[in-house]
Motif scaffolding. Structure first.
Motif, PDB file in Angstrom:
ATOM      1  N   UNK A 259       0.828  -1.208   0.000  1.00  0.00           N
ATOM      2  CA  UNK A 259       0.000   0.000   0.000  1.00  0.00           C
ATOM      3  C   UNK A 259       0.855   1.247   0.000  1.00  0.00           C
ATOM      4  N   UNK A 260       0.282   2.315  -0.545  1.00  0.00           N
ATOM      5  CA  UNK A 260       0.848   3.650  -0.387  1.00  0.00           C
ATOM      6  C   UNK A 260      -0.180   4.445   0.397  1.00  0.00           C
ATOM      7  N   UNK A 261       0.263   5.072   1.454  1.00  0.00           N
ATOM      8  CA  UNK A 261      -0.645   5.787   2.345  1.00  0.00           C
ATOM      9  C   UNK A 261      -0.370   7.281   2.224  1.00  0.00           C
ATOM     10  N   UNK A 262      -1.399   8.039   1.814  1.00  0.00           N
ATOM     11  CA  UNK A 262      -1.240   9.488   1.673  1.00  0.00           C
ATOM     12  C   UNK A 262      -1.768  10.164   2.925  1.00  0.00           C
ATOM     13  N   UNK A 263      -0.913  10.924   3.605  1.00  0.00           N
ATOM     14  CA  UNK A 263      -1.325  11.613   4.825  1.00  0.00           C
ATOM     15  C   UNK A 263      -0.971  13.098   4.725  1.00  0.00           C
ATOM     16  N   UNK A 264      -1.405  13.875   5.717  1.00  0.00           N
ATOM     17  CA  UNK A 264      -1.045  15.290   5.738  1.00  0.00           C
ATOM     18  C   UNK A 264      -2.125  16.160   5.117  1.00  0.00           C
ATOM     19  N   UNK A 265      -1.908  17.470   5.213  1.00  0.00           N
ATOM     20  CA  UNK A 265      -2.911  18.455   4.840  1.00  0.00           C
ATOM     21  C   UNK A 265      -3.553  18.237   3.482  1.00  0.00           C
ATOM     22  N   UNK A 266      -2.754  18.030   2.452  1.00  0.00           N
ATOM     23  CA  UNK A 266      -3.307  17.904   1.112  1.00  0.00           C
ATOM     24  C   UNK A 266      -4.086  16.598   0.947  1.00  0.00           C
ATOM     25  N   UNK A 267      -3.677  15.548   1.681  1.00  0.00           N
ATOM     26  CA  UNK A 267      -4.394  14.267   1.617  1.00  0.00           C
ATOM     27  C   UNK A 267      -5.810  14.419   2.163  1.00  0.00           C
ATOM     28  N   UNK A 268      -6.006  15.413   3.041  1.00  0.00           N
ATOM     29  CA  UNK A 268      -7.331  15.655   3.603  1.00  0.00           C
ATOM     30  C   UNK A 268      -8.320  16.138   2.542  1.00  0.00           C
ATOM     31  N   UNK A 269      -7.824  16.492   1.348  1.00  0.00           N
ATOM     32  CA  UNK A 269      -8.725  16.879   0.257  1.00  0.00           C
ATOM     33  C   UNK A 269      -9.485  15.662  -0.299  1.00  0.00           C
ATOM     34  N   UNK A 270      -9.149  14.461   0.193  1.00  0.00           N
ATOM     35  CA  UNK A 270      -9.920  13.258  -0.151  1.00  0.00           C
ATOM     36  C   UNK A 270      -9.905  12.931  -1.628  1.00  0.00           C
ATOM     37  N   UNK A 271     -11.093  12.632  -2.178  1.00  0.00           N
ATOM     38  CA  UNK A 271     -11.205  12.210  -3.581  1.00  0.00           C
ATOM     39  C   UNK A 271     -10.520  13.165  -4.546  1.00  0.00           C
ATOM     40  N   UNK A 272     -10.532  14.453  -4.222  1.00  0.00           N
ATOM     41  CA  UNK A 272      -9.931  15.438  -5.123  1.00  0.00           C
ATOM     42  C   UNK A 272      -8.482  15.104  -5.430  1.00  0.00           C
ATOM     43  N   UNK A 273      -7.776  14.540  -4.458  1.00  0.00           N
ATOM     44  CA  UNK A 273      -6.381  14.161  -4.701  1.00  0.00           C
ATOM     45  C   UNK A 273      -6.233  12.650  -4.895  1.00  0.00           C
ATOM     46  N   UNK A 274      -7.014  11.849  -4.153  1.00  0.00           N
ATOM     47  CA  UNK A 274      -6.869  10.385  -4.261  1.00  0.00           C
ATOM     48  C   UNK A 274      -7.264   9.866  -5.646  1.00  0.00           C
ATOM     49  N   UNK A 275      -8.374  10.374  -6.202  1.00  0.00           N
ATOM     50  CA  UNK A 275      -8.854   9.811  -7.475  1.00  0.00           C
ATOM     51  C   UNK A 275      -7.877  10.010  -8.633  1.00  0.00           C
ATOM     52  N   UNK A 276      -7.419  11.249  -8.882  1.00  0.00           N
ATOM     53  CA  UNK A 276      -6.469  11.377  -9.998  1.00  0.00           C
ATOM     54  C   UNK A 276      -5.137  10.676  -9.726  1.00  0.00           C
ATOM     55  N   UNK A 277      -4.733  10.612  -8.448  1.00  0.00           N
ATOM     56  CA  UNK A 277      -3.474   9.931  -8.127  1.00  0.00           C
ATOM     57  C   UNK A 277      -3.603   8.438  -8.437  1.00  0.00           C
ATOM     58  N   UNK A 278      -4.715   7.843  -8.004  1.00  0.00           N
ATOM     59  CA  UNK A 278      -4.945   6.412  -8.229  1.00  0.00           C
ATOM     60  C   UNK A 278      -5.006   6.099  -9.733  1.00  0.00           C
TER      61      UNK A 278
END
Lengths: 333, 333
Positions: A259-278
């Protein structure tokens, strides 16, 4: 009074230092914050840290038996127990372990905040039970902690895990490290703001962010604009995730994490950052890795993840050897 | 007859398979080569391997006590003991450990050739005494084996260490893996030939290589031309090293190795590849890593490095636990 084994976790930041007592299961018993005041000599800081810890221990109705002190700090050298020329702190070189041991007679360890976050997730969070994973901290910069074979990778000099300074484009954006095109100049809170600025130039999309000057633009503003459907802000998140996913595919080709775990302030943007990253990660992964690597948010439930992570540095090392009575010491003045 | 503890190292290639008995110090006692004949079923191959090993053992005047068998093979899964859809072999899926154990009653392990090379360098070669290093095999492709904290990194699925498939340019050269711009399309024997072809288009430099068509061009020809001062060939090595050094800077930012060891056919070009790689590596390294990472050639003195590496897979695991008598078995038919 209930007696509980605890570790003091400390996170030294440029402005504030947070500290707290954490039990074996990752429960934050009590925590507090103090000004770092890095303009004063480091010796003064460690005296004040000792006082703050003593005071804090008195505020709880549990008797905290102290097993060790774990410290997260910028530019920390785990092997030497030092911090060297930390950004945002005016101290040149500090023997963190030595200074701390002047006041406490327990094991003390120091590492950088991203490594502490990785250990925190391994012991108490999203990486419980995993032997191979990567934690990416998306704050002002991009930090990383890499665990392989169940061990944090420190490398030959303790400075392993600088994925934020892998190169996206050798002629790209200037980075605080003195080079160009580092991942953190794109994938971080500040990178997101730079991307907004780039899009303001390159696209004709109307956006409320066009009214904000660069010095006042924050990743929070970009987040709020994106939530309200601002297309330029949405595109900025999309570009951020695209670049982050592409470079994380390179990281997977190194250590093949579960797994890669995204944490910290920008990760709190949720889908906005997780979806394009994935999406970008899967697009750029080599075939043998596709649809295998989980992209997860932090699994830490307590607010104070930095303190939990710092404490994990000690809990992790205690877990590796049989409990010995002489590790159990109480605080000394 | 002198009695010696040995491990059988086997390297399975598309055309030939080499095997040899290796002692605890990495001395190749005796070795041989056989046709792989991958058009026949894998079961036939393992019968022939057993016969070849028996015959080989009889040719030496030392009595080889067999402690285990280490096998290097393409697309090997160390955890499962299998190889899956290996390139250049018509076998779809082979239970390598199971098939081998039909003929031998000793521990058997399989891994890919780059991982085997890394263990070979750690036990017998340039990485002796190192806990953190990377081996890069520069052959037709680019393989890698990453060691951190003294352990080879296999990752969650045993497929860690594919630095050859990190991305130089997402819209770059087509790679055999189905994507574009992978490092091995630039930094490998075949990548060098592609770079020559690119330079033939983009530069006006006269060169003897302009007379060679792409299908007949070999990295050896490029090497010989470069040795004789052919400027286009020299520029091709320069470009290869520049790209390799840049991407290795990313690898350093992951695991902070003490050394990177370049082995394999293209590494034999010596300064022609080492100098531009080193220059580019230092240029692209983040400040904290500069002038720390050694770039080394193989330290293996025996010719048959693939067999040594394969044997190291067993010697390394034997070294980790106290010698037990029941590990010492003799070959059975």
């Amino acid at each position: 009074m209930a007696r509980v084994e605890s570790v003091l976790g400390v996170d030294i930041g440029g402005t504030n230092t947070v500290l707290g007592f954490v039990d074996r299961k990752g429960r934050l018993i009590v925590d507090a914050s103090m000004r770092t005041e890095a303009h004063q000599p480091a010796t003064v800081f460690f005296e004040r840290l000792h006082e703050a810890a003593e005071t804090l221990r008195e505020t709880t109705d549990e008797e905290c038996e102290l097993l060790g002190i774990g410290i997260g700090a910028p530019n920390a050298n785990y092997f030497k127990g030092t911090i060297e020329s930390p950004p945002n702190l005016s101290w040149e070189f500090v023997d963190v372990v030595g200074e701390t041991k002047k006041h406490f007679s327990v094991p003390v360890s120091v590492t950088n905040d991203a490594n502490a976050a990785a250990l925190g997730e391994m012991l108490f969070g999203a990486a419980r039970g995993m032997r191979d994973f990567i934690v990416i901290t998306l704050g002002t910069g991009l930090g990383s902690g890499i665990v392989a074979n169940g061990e944090l990778i420190y490398g030959a000099d303790s400075f392993a895990g600088e994925i934020g300074h892998t190169i996206v484009d050798p002629s790209g954006r200037e980075c605080g490290c003195g080079r160009r095109g580092c991942l953190e100049t794109y994938a971080s809170a500040s990178g997101l703001c730079r991307t907004v600025q780039e899009l303001i130039c390159t696209s004709s999309e109307p956006s409320r962010l066009r009214r904000v000057d660069f010095l006042h633009l924050t990743s929070r503003m970009v987040f709020e604009a994106a939530q309200q459907g601002d297309r330029l802000a949405l595109e900025a998140f999309e570009m951020t995730g695209r670049i982050l996913g592409m470079k994380l595919a390179d990281s997977v080709a190194h250590t093949s994490p579960e797994a890669i775990i995204l944490v910290g302030g920008l990760a709190a943007a949720g889908d906005l950052i997780f979806k394009p990253t994935k999406r970008s990660l899967e697009e750029h992964l080599m075939g043998i890795y596709k649809n295998k690597v989980k992209l997860l948010p932090s699994g830490l439930v307590e607010d104070n993840t930095a303190v939990l992570g710092a404490s994990a540095l000690i809990w992790n090392s205690l877990g590796k050897r049989p409990r010995s009575r002489n590790l159990v010491a109480s605080m000394t003045g």
